[in-house]
Each structure stands twice: as C-alpha cells, then as structure tokens.
Write an enzyme that holds these catalytic residues in place. Structure first.
Site, PDB file in Angstrom:
ATOM      1  N   ARG A  89     -13.819   0.789  -7.026  1.00 29.89           N
ATOM      2  CA  ARG A  89     -13.514  -0.683  -6.563  1.00 29.89           C
ATOM      3  C   ARG A  89     -13.788  -1.073  -5.130  1.00 29.89           C
ATOM      4  O   ARG A  89     -13.392  -0.267  -4.273  1.00 29.89           O
ATOM      5  CB  ARG A  89     -12.336  -1.099  -6.682  1.00 29.89           C
TER       6      ARG A  89
ATOM      7  N   HIS B 208       0.611  -0.978  -0.116  1.00 26.45           N
ATOM      8  CA  HIS B 208       0.051   0.158  -0.116  1.00 26.45           C
ATOM      9  C   HIS B 208       0.877   1.335  -0.047  1.00 26.45           C
ATOM     10  O   HIS B 208       0.397   2.375  -0.559  1.00 26.45           O
ATOM     11  CB  HIS B 208      -1.226  -0.049   1.237  1.00 26.45           C
TER      12      HIS B 208
ATOM     13  N   ARG C 204       4.374 -12.013  -8.143  1.00 28.49           N
ATOM     14  CA  ARG C 204       4.925 -10.662  -8.375  1.00 28.49           C
ATOM     15  C   ARG C 204       5.890 -10.003  -7.666  1.00 28.49           C
ATOM     16  O   ARG C 204       6.488  -8.789  -7.863  1.00 28.49           O
ATOM     17  CB  ARG C 204       3.711  -9.728  -9.057  1.00 28.49           C
TER      18      ARG C 204
ATOM     19  N   CYS D 251      -6.999  -3.177 -16.617  1.00 32.27           N
ATOM     20  CA  CYS D 251      -6.408  -2.245 -15.572  1.00 32.27           C
ATOM     21  C   CYS D 251      -5.079  -2.769 -15.175  1.00 32.27           C
ATOM     22  O   CYS D 251      -4.888  -4.068 -14.674  1.00 32.27           O
ATOM     23  CB  CYS D 251      -7.427  -1.901 -14.532  1.00 32.27           C
TER      24      CYS D 251
ATOM     25  N   GLU E 122      -9.530 -11.257 -12.381  1.00 35.47           N
ATOM     26  CA  GLU E 122      -7.979 -11.364 -11.794  1.00 35.47           C
ATOM     27  C   GLU E 122      -7.813 -13.034 -11.496  1.00 35.47           C
ATOM     28  O   GLU E 122      -6.398 -13.103 -11.458  1.00 35.47           O
ATOM     29  CB  GLU E 122      -7.838 -10.708 -10.581  1.00 35.47           C
TER      30      GLU E 122
ATOM     31  N   ASP F 216      -2.715  -9.259 -11.075  1.00 36.11           N
ATOM     32  CA  ASP F 216      -2.856 -10.364 -10.322  1.00 36.11           C
ATOM     33  C   ASP F 216      -3.120 -11.346 -11.583  1.00 36.11           C
ATOM     34  O   ASP F 216      -2.435 -12.586 -11.273  1.00 36.11           O
ATOM     35  CB  ASP F 216      -4.169 -10.215  -9.530  1.00 36.11           C
TER      36      ASP F 216
END
Length: 747
Positions: free
Chosen positions: A507, A364, A640, A677, A606, A630
């Site tokens: 979202r 984050h 990742r 996205c 995802e 994802d």
C-alpha cells in the site's frame, strides 16, 4: 510577606521533618502532624481527610474535632466543602463556612461553632490524595501567607504519603503502590501477557522534602537550572535548522527554562523551607493541576513542556535517571503515558505487553504493537502514577484490562486463560499448512497484514498465503528525516525475498490523520480522518509518490509487483495515481532498470463513495481491497477513536452487510478480485459472515489466521448465508445473535 512569617513557615516544616524522622506508626504520625499545624498556626482545628478509594474521603486524623469521628466520618467526592476541595483541586477559604454553598454539617465531629474554614487539596502531580483542613472559631478569612503555608504542608503530606509514611497499623492508610489495582482501558491489540512493570519514563521519587540550609538549596537550584539551560541550548544547536516546527518547540522549551517567574516562585518556596527538589515538584504539581482545566491545545502543549522541563530538573537534582539505568526485567510490560513508533521499535520484541494512559486505536504506535504481536491496552487512566518498576502485572488485551499487583485468585484465572490460549494455538498449528476450505467446498485466501521486516517471519509460522497489506508508511514514521529511494528499494526487495514467491501487496504511503511524519509540518484540521491524507497527500506532493513508486519498481527486481492506493474516494484519483505509476515505469525503462514481470494496481475501498463509482472504475482496477476499519466508521458516521460511539455499531449489522454485499456483486459482475482487510477480517465470527456473503480473500494480523481458518474449515457457507438472509427478512438489526446460535449448534 513578612520575614517573621517565613521564619514560622520554616519552623513548621522543621517540626514536620522531626515527625518524619521518628520511628512511629502511621496513625501516630498523622495525629502529631495535625497537632503541630494547629499549634504553629494558633488555631483550634486541623484535620486530614484521605481517599479510601477514588470516590470516598475519610477523616483520618484531627486536632480539635471529636476524636471518635476519626475513621468513622466519610464523604463522597464533591460532598460538603471538603468534598468540593477534593473534586476541584482548588482551595476554599471562607469566614462563614455554614453559609458557604455546598456546606454539609457533620454532627458526629463536633465542628459546630467553627466559622472559619480553609481546605487545601493534598495532591501529587495531578493525583488526588486527600484534603488538609484548618478551622477557627473567629469569623475571618485566612491570610494569603497562611494559605501558602498550608499548601506547602499539604504538598509535603502528599510526598510523605507517596513514601509510605502513614502506614503501619490498621487505622492508618494502606501502603501505597502495594495493593492490587485493576485498570480498565481499551483494547488496541488482543492477546494476554504476564510480566513485570517497566516504566518508559520512571517517576522521580523525592525523598529530601525540607531544606535545612536555604542558601545551599538555592545554590543547588541554580546549578540545576544552569545545567538544564545548557542542555536545551545544546538541543537547539543540534536541531536541523529550517525545520520551523521543531525549532518553535525548542524555543518554547528555552523560554520556560529562562522564565524569571518560574525561578522566582521556586526561590520563594525554598526560602519558606522547601528543598530544591520539593520546590521544583511543587511547580510541577501546579502545572499538572492546570493541565486538566485547560481546553486550549496550545496552552496544554506549553504546560506539557513545563512538565517535561520539571522532570529534567528533578533528574538533575536527584541523580535519578541520569546514571546507569535500572535493569529491565526479563518479562517487561511497558507502561507509559504515550509512546512513538520509533521508541517502541527500540524495545522490539523484548516486550511482553504494553499499557498506555493515552494512545489511539489507529495510531502508528498501535500499528507497530500489532506488527510485533504485543498485547496493548490504551486509555488506562493513572497507571503511570500507580505502577512502580518491577511490579507484577497481567495484561488482558482481549478485554482491555490490566491487573497491577494482582491477587492469587486473579493470577489463577489468568493462568487458566493463557493455558487455554496455548492449547488453541496448538490446534491452529496442526492446520497451518492446510487450506482454508469450508464444508461446502469453497477455499478462501487468508493473507496477513505487515509493515515491518519483523513481521515477515510470521508468514511461515501463521500459514498465511501471502501479505494482503504491507503498510509502507512505517518506514517514514520511525525516521527523523525522509528516507532515501535507495533505502526504500532495498527494504522492499528484502520484503519480497522474505515472502519467498508469495504475493505481497504494497500500500502506498498512507499519512495524515493520526499518522504525521516527524519531519512534515502537521496541518491543523478539524477532522483529520476525513482530511488531507493518503492518496490526497500523494497527488498534491507528486515528488514523494514518484520516489516511492520508483523504489517499489526497483525493489521488485523483475518479479511480479502488486501495489494499491489508499483512501481513494473517486475514479479520477485512481486514474491520476495510475498516470504517476505509468510515468515511473517509463522512466525506469529508459534508465534500463528491469520492470516487474507483471504489474497489478489496485485501490483500497475505504469510502462509501467508491462503492458507487462507475462500472468503468471496477474494470480499470486490477483488484480492490475493502479497508474495513475506515469504511465502517464512515458508513456509520462513528469515529473509531471515540469510545462513546465506536462500539455502538456492529459489523454484522444488516445494513452494513447489505452494503458490503452490493460491493461483492459489482466485483463479480466486472470480474474484479476483491479482498477484505481490517480488524474484522481477523475475528472468526465476522470472517465467517464475510465469507458467507461472497468475499473470498481476507487479510488480517498473523495471529488471527489460525482461529479464522479453524472456523472456516468447520462451516458450511451456504447454511450460514441462509441464516443471514433469514435475519434480513425478519428485519433484525444485526445478524450476530442468530449467527452465534447457529455456530454454537454446529461447532
């Protein structure tokens, strides 16, 4: 331990203080130190080996060995007994050096005939600086008291090295914290920045190493410990009782602050001649050294606690960091081991760049840095140890590199790069208000990702058509307690106000994995990225989901509203989420609140499983957004966050493009709007290929819209699709080489 030896130890440290006080060149100091250690310990040989670079040790001073070997004898990390001490950070004490595993005979030093060997690492807070060696002809192991004395001297040598005590002529060490250093890390946010270092947690510099009066030093230590304990007790008192996790951490803090063993060891260090500050730092260095060898997560956390308490103690003893803070430079580049999103937001847009020793690509804090468009490099090992406040630094977020105290050649090249980027930005600004229409006449929708109010001004400046992804979890992550519905409703309303009629896709809360709420007990999962996260948390805790959905409905104030659920793996999860939305809409209707003029509900694709959901799912959703970050890691089974594997797999791999093309075809057959996205949407070459296989909406960070629009306006998607198809027929693994050849020829 005898009182006589303690007196001798203090005497040795007292003589060291005298050496430090002399106005002498670095080599002279090193020579005096080896002489006095050999004399005090009544041994034949004392030598100091220091690192010339991270892999090479050099004999820099000796008493007893051949003086002509000084600055000539070198060995690699791990080579010989000296190299083993440097590599492991452990003392080697043997009465038979030639027959000890790893021994390497160096004839140029004249060390034959010395049976006894003791090597002690010279290190400061985990940073390896060299090795202090004593040798004797007598075949004996050095006593515990002698080992301790040499360890204390090695620690003082490390501090003297930090303070630049051994510079001043060509034969001695280079000045620390003065020469250029390059740190190669990982790109977390692209961009280039030039500025000066601002340390998030400035390192405490201990200048008072040796105590003249042990009684007074013990008093100072006890006064500092008392102040520390009061501070920890105050934190416990102000903590929110009922938050078991927070209380456990603070209780562990108090346990260390009241540890008798910790105090006893520091008191012994002071009795042997160290100052209170040096005694604290000696314990801290021991904890740091153990940190690198402990695999158990719980023990590592406890050692981090001890490290943090030691820092607090040093600030109390030295007064550093407790008074008026140093003035932040006008062009600050933030340097830290790690940082949370709330702390990062406190700095805001004043930062020009960020470099972290730790961090994660999907954390984050990284999301906040991207929202603020601040170049970010993570995994820059040891930069907090090397950097000093005010040091000039260049951050190349594109390459994942930081240049600390760069030379003129590097500065000139970097200046040219920034100038080229500025010129490109001028070109992008000229097409800001023009559509992303390709040469073949297709117009794409380019939207931006956001998560903070600070993002919204970029909507106008970037030329985005709207917000394709507004991450709602950031408002939860930066708070110490759950936000209220009214607060969220007001925020969502302001987001829509700032969008000025452009579409905003909200979202719902995507927590779990690396995004753990401070006020929510973390779950210990072996693979959190594939665990209890996103819509799974929302469906298991429907109260939180309902509260957020109500806040979104109220924030819309009768305007059109678009919402999507993250990490949907099967149709039933979407249906359950839609049922919660319908309940929220009905509740708001009963309460007399205005309902959205139109209500669009979508899902993020995802997980590969959702690509193969029944056709009815594609008809049920109002839109789909491919979450590329994802989806790619699950498609290739490549985490990742794992640097060993994440770069191994290419987005333009034929198999991945074929998979995406299958999703495009299903959406076309069911007339389902589709967008992409993620990071790849903002990379011009990847964006062009995504458009060529039929994706007509891309959402990315604001700074990427200009470059993507520029390449799309100069590309014929039909021709590019032919290039991609031909690569597939040839059996290429990736279309990247042929696509790059095509674009170079056409552009």
């Amino acid at each position: 331990m005898s009182q006589d030896f303690q007196t001798d130890s203090r005497q040795m440290l007292g003589r060291l203080r005298g050496v430090m006080a002399q106005d002498a060149a670095g080599q002279a100091r090193l020579d005096q130190i080896t002489h006095l250690i050999a004399e005090e310990m009544r041994i034949e040989v004392c030598s100091i080996y220091l690192f010339r670079d991270e892999d090479m040790l050099e004999l820099c001073a000796t008493e007893g060995l051949n003086p002509e070997a000084v600055h000539q004898t070198r060995m690699r990390l791990g080579e010989g007994l000296v190299g083993r001490v440097a590599r492991t950070g452990q003392v080697i004490n043997t009465d038979d050096a030639p027959n000890t595993p790893g021994f390497r005979f160096m004839p140029e030093t004249g060390e034959e005939g010395y049976s006894s060997f003791m090597g002690v690492p010279i290190q400061r807070l985990g940073e390896k600086l060299g090795v202090l060696v004593v040798q004797s002809k007598d075949a004996r192991s050095f006593s515990e008291e002698e080992v301790y004395a040499v360890e204390v001297v090695a620690m003082v040598l490390a501090e003297m090295t930090e303070l630049g005590a051994f510079i001043g002529d060509g034969a001695a060490m280079k000045a620390r914290h003065q020469h250029p250093v390059q740190f190669r890390g990982t790109t977390a946010q692209e961009g280039a920045a030039r500025g000066h270092v601002w340390l998030h947690e400035p390192r405490v510099i201990v200048t008072n190493l040796i105590g003249e009066d042990p009684v007074r030093e013990l008093e100072r230590l006890n006064e500092a410990v008392d102040e520390l304990r009061v501070g920890v007790d105050r934190m416990l008192t102000s903590a929110r009782f009922g938050d078991k996790e927070q209380l456990e951490v603070l209780e562990a803090y108090r346990m260390f602050a009241n540890s008798k063993g910790w105090m006893r060891r520091m008191e012994e260090d002071i009795n042997r001649g160290l100052s209170a500050e040096a005694a604290v730092e000696k314990e801290q260095s021991t904890a740091r050294a153990r940190l690198g060898q402990v695999a158990d997560a719980y023990l590592r956390d406890r050692l981090h606690d001890l490290d943090d308490l030691s820092n607090r103690m040093l600030r109390i003893l030295t007064g550093q960091g407790t008074g008026t803070a140093a003035e932040m430079p006008s062009d600050p580049i933030l340097i830290a081991r790690n940082i949370g999103p709330a702390e990062l937001l406190d700095y805001g847009r004043s930062l020009k760049g960020i470099v972290l020793e730790e961090g994660a690509v999907g954390s984050h804090a990284t999301i906040v840095a991207r929202a603020l468009a601040i170049p970010l490099v993570i995994h820059a090992k040891n930069i907090t140890t090397e950097a000093m406040n005010g040091d000039p630094i260049l951050v190349d977020g594109d390459q994942g590199v930081a240049h600390l105290r760069p030379g003129e050649t590097v500065i000139a090249a970097f200046r040219d790069k920034m100038a080229m980027q500025a010129k490109a930005q001028e070109r992008y600004a000229s097409i800001r208000d023009k559509p992303a229409t390709t040469l073949c006449g297709r117009t794409l929708s380019l939207t931006m990702n956001a998560g903070l109010m600070a993002d919204l001004p970029s909507l106008e400046g970037s030329g985005a058509d709207g917000v394709g992804l507004f991450r709602t979890e950031l408002q939860f992550l930066v708070r110490s307690k759950m936000p209220k519905r009214a607060e969220l409703s007001e925020l969502y309303s302001r987001v829509m106000d700032a969008a000025k009629g452009r579409d905003v896709v909200f979202r719902t809360l995507d927590i779990g994995s690396d995004k753990v709420l401070p006020y929510m007990k973390p779950t210990d999962e072996p693979n959190p990225a594939m665990g209890w996260r996103a819509i799974r948390v929302g469906l298991d805790k429907p109260g939180v989901m309902r509260m957020q959905l109500q806040a979104l409905i109220r924030g819309a104030k009768g305007r059109p509203l678009s919402v999507m659920f993250p990490f949907v793996a099967q149709r039933e999860e979407f249906n359950a989420g839609r049922a919660e939305l319908n309940k929220a809409l009905e509740r708001e209707r009963i309460l007399g609140h205005p309902l959205p003029a139109t209500m669009r509900l979508g899902a993020m694709l995802e997980t590969p499983s959702l690509a193969y959901a029944a056709d009815q799912f594609y008809r049920d959703v109002d839109f789909l957004s491919i979450g590329g970050n994802d989806l790619k890691q699950f498609f290739f089974a490549a985490d990742r966050e794992n640097e060993r594997v994440r770069r191994r797999y290419d987005t333009l791999n034929i198999s991945f493009l074929t998979f995406l093309q299958g999703i495009v075809e299903r959406c076309m057959a069911t007339d389902t709007p589709l967008s992409f996205c993620g990071e790849d949407a903002g990379r011009p070459v990847e964006a062009a290929c995504l458009a060529a296989i039929g994706i007509r909406s891309l959402s990315m960070r604001p700074a990427s819209i200009g470059p993507v629009k520029s390449i799309l306006r100069r590309t014929d998607l039909d021709e590019l699709r032919s290039v991609i198809d031909e690569a597939g027929r040839r059996g290429d693994q990736s279309v990247r080489p042929c696509v790059m050849d095509y674009l170079r020829e056409k552009l």
